[in-house]
Design a protein around this motif. Structure first.
Motif, mmCIF file in Angstrom:
data_model
loop_
_atom_site.group_PDB
_atom_site.id
_atom_site.type_symbol
_atom_site.label_atom_id
_atom_site.label_comp_id
_atom_site.label_asym_id
_atom_site.label_seq_id
_atom_site.Cartn_x
_atom_site.Cartn_y
_atom_site.Cartn_z
ATOM 1 N N ALA A 189 -6.464 -2.192 2.014
ATOM 2 C CA ALA A 189 -5.349 -3.084 1.684
ATOM 3 C C ALA A 189 -5.399 -4.354 2.533
ATOM 4 O O ALA A 189 -5.099 -5.453 2.049
ATOM 5 N N ASN A 218 -6.970 3.726 2.498
ATOM 6 C CA ASN A 218 -6.499 2.555 1.764
ATOM 7 C C ASN A 218 -5.747 1.566 2.650
ATOM 8 O O ASN A 218 -5.417 0.465 2.206
ATOM 9 N N ASP A 219 -5.449 1.937 3.890
ATOM 10 C CA ASP A 219 -4.772 1.002 4.794
ATOM 11 C C ASP A 219 -5.673 -0.190 5.094
ATOM 12 O O ASP A 219 -5.288 -1.352 4.901
ATOM 13 N N MET A 252 -1.773 -1.428 -3.748
ATOM 14 C CA MET A 252 -2.854 -0.531 -3.347
ATOM 15 C C MET A 252 -2.316 0.885 -3.452
ATOM 16 O O MET A 252 -1.429 1.268 -2.694
ATOM 17 N N LYS A 312 0.846 -1.205 0.000
ATOM 18 C CA LYS A 312 0.000 0.000 0.000
ATOM 19 C C LYS A 312 0.877 1.249 0.000
ATOM 20 O O LYS A 312 1.783 1.391 0.825
ATOM 21 N N ASN A 346 -7.658 0.432 -5.979
ATOM 22 C CA ASN A 346 -7.922 1.667 -5.246
ATOM 23 C C ASN A 346 -9.427 1.780 -5.036
ATOM 24 O O ASN A 346 -10.221 1.158 -5.748
#
Length: 386
Positions: free
Chosen positions: A154, A150-151, A49, A10, A135
């Motif tokens: 992911a 996005n953490d 990611m 990520k 994404n």
């Protein structure tokens, strides 16, 4: 399931876009994709990611990160996505591999059929040696329907593909036991219980939507899926291999032994709350002692407007989250059943059904080291207290 080793990487917006000019940092992208090419040669399947589309598109819509509203960011994402993917494609070709883009929403991760469809797409790309770049679909998602970072997304993808490692590259070198600006801050190299350090996780970058808190939440999700997490600085030269090979310091959150089945891992690791139940205290205690169905007679209150097949968070009367599970009824149906416990489902709903709101096969009792969601408060929408 492939026997290939798998890794999800990520990358935050602040690593890909210059915070002042809002232009792409090609040097970092070259270092990143060079390492990914080497990992692929070592036998890894890699999912990337990548944030960055919104930041790269802000110039096109005449906005800055500070003054951009939701509609501005959606338009910026539509512009920036082209710039980002074109750059990734060109650089990836320099290193001898191809890429594909997958844009997802919360619903794609939280609804089982769509989750499996996304997984199957990634598996087919792997079979053809193509690296998926995933994404959130920032162009279409509204504030209420966003994952928001996005953490954790992911971590859901790591769970989806049963990855061995999740690497979160950020603007600092890992986790500290207090803000890194504090001269007495201590670096944490190995992490087993993320809850010990939640108080030291405040703050986000100018461009990013997630800070250290979301990284620890992601690490907790990943470790329960049998995936270790590395939090490290996104340097230009060898940003991935240098941490994978232990050449520079980073924080590692270790996996929790053998994970539960893929079904139970999916049930447990959520991105949003569809709804929740509060159980009578004796029923809650009994549930944690020995897993049993949640009956309509066990329910004290119901929160949220959920549908049959949504995942509910289950709390005791003291506000502790004890389980998560797939509901057999909508919120309206569950409310009717709970209010009239002596009547049959056929009388109340017009069709016959076992009056278990959540069955044992569709429920997971949370382990002690799994991060809970806070119980709903009175200012949130409450369907009913019985």
């Amino acid at each position: 399931m492939s026997n290939q080793k798998r890794i999800v990487v990520k990358i935050g917006s602040s690593l890909l876009a210059d915070s002042e000019q809002l232009t792409l940092r090609y040097a970092f992208m070259h270092g990143l994709l060079s390492d990914i090419a080497k990992l692929k040669k070592q036998g890894y399947d890699v999912v990337l990611m990548s944030s960055g589309a919104v930041a790269l598109g802000l110039n096109a819509v005449g906005k800055t990160p500070e003054d951009a509203g939701l509609l501005d960011k959606q338009a910026a994402a539509a512009c920036g996505q082209l710039l980002l993917l074109n750059a990734y494609k060109q650089v990836a070709h320099e290193f001898g591999f191809d890429i594909a883009q997958i844009l997802v929403t919360v619903g794609d991760m939280e609804e089982r059929r769509r989750f499996i469809n996304a997984k199957n797409t990634i598996e087919r790309l792997f079979e053809n040696g193509i690296m998926p770049i995933v994404n959130e679909n920032d162009t279409l998602t509204t504030q209420e329907l966003r994952v928001g970072d996005n953490d954790r997304l992911a971590a859901k993808v790591a769970q989806m593909i049963q990855a061995d490692h999740l690497v979160l590259l950020t603007s600092i070198d890992g986790l500290y036991d207090r803000p890194p600006s504090d001269p007495e801050a201590r670096f944490i190299e190995r992490l087993e219980d993320v809850s010990e350090y939640l108080s030291a996780t405040e703050g986000t970058s100018v461009l990013g939507s997630g800070g250290m808190l979301t990284k620890l939440q992601a690490a907790n999700m990943a470790q329960h899926a049998g995936c270790s997490t590395i939090i490290a600085e996104g340097i230009i030269d060898s940003p991935l291999l240098s941490v994978m090979e232990g050449e520079r310091r980073h924080t590692k959150c270790v996996a929790k032994g053998t994970p539960q089945s893929a079904w139970k891992v999916w049930l447990t690791n959520r991105l949003q709350v569809a709804g929740s139940l509060v159980l009578k205290q004796d029923a809650a205690v009994a549930l944690t002692d020995e897993i049993a169905p949640i009956k309509h007679t066990d329910i004290v209150s119901i929160q949220g407007n959920f549908q049959k097949g949504d995942i509910l968070h289950v709390y005791d009367e003291e506000g502790r989250e004890i389980a998560r599970g797939l509901t057999n009824f909508s919120s309206e149906e569950a409310l009717v059943l709970a209010r009239y416990p002596e009547a049959s489902t056929a009388e109340l709903l017009g069709y016959s059904a076992v009056p278990d709101v959540i069955t044992t096969k569709n429920m997971v009792v949370l382990e002690e080291n799994h991060l809970p969601w806070e119980a709903p408060t009175s200012d949130r929408q409450m369907v009913a207290s019985l």
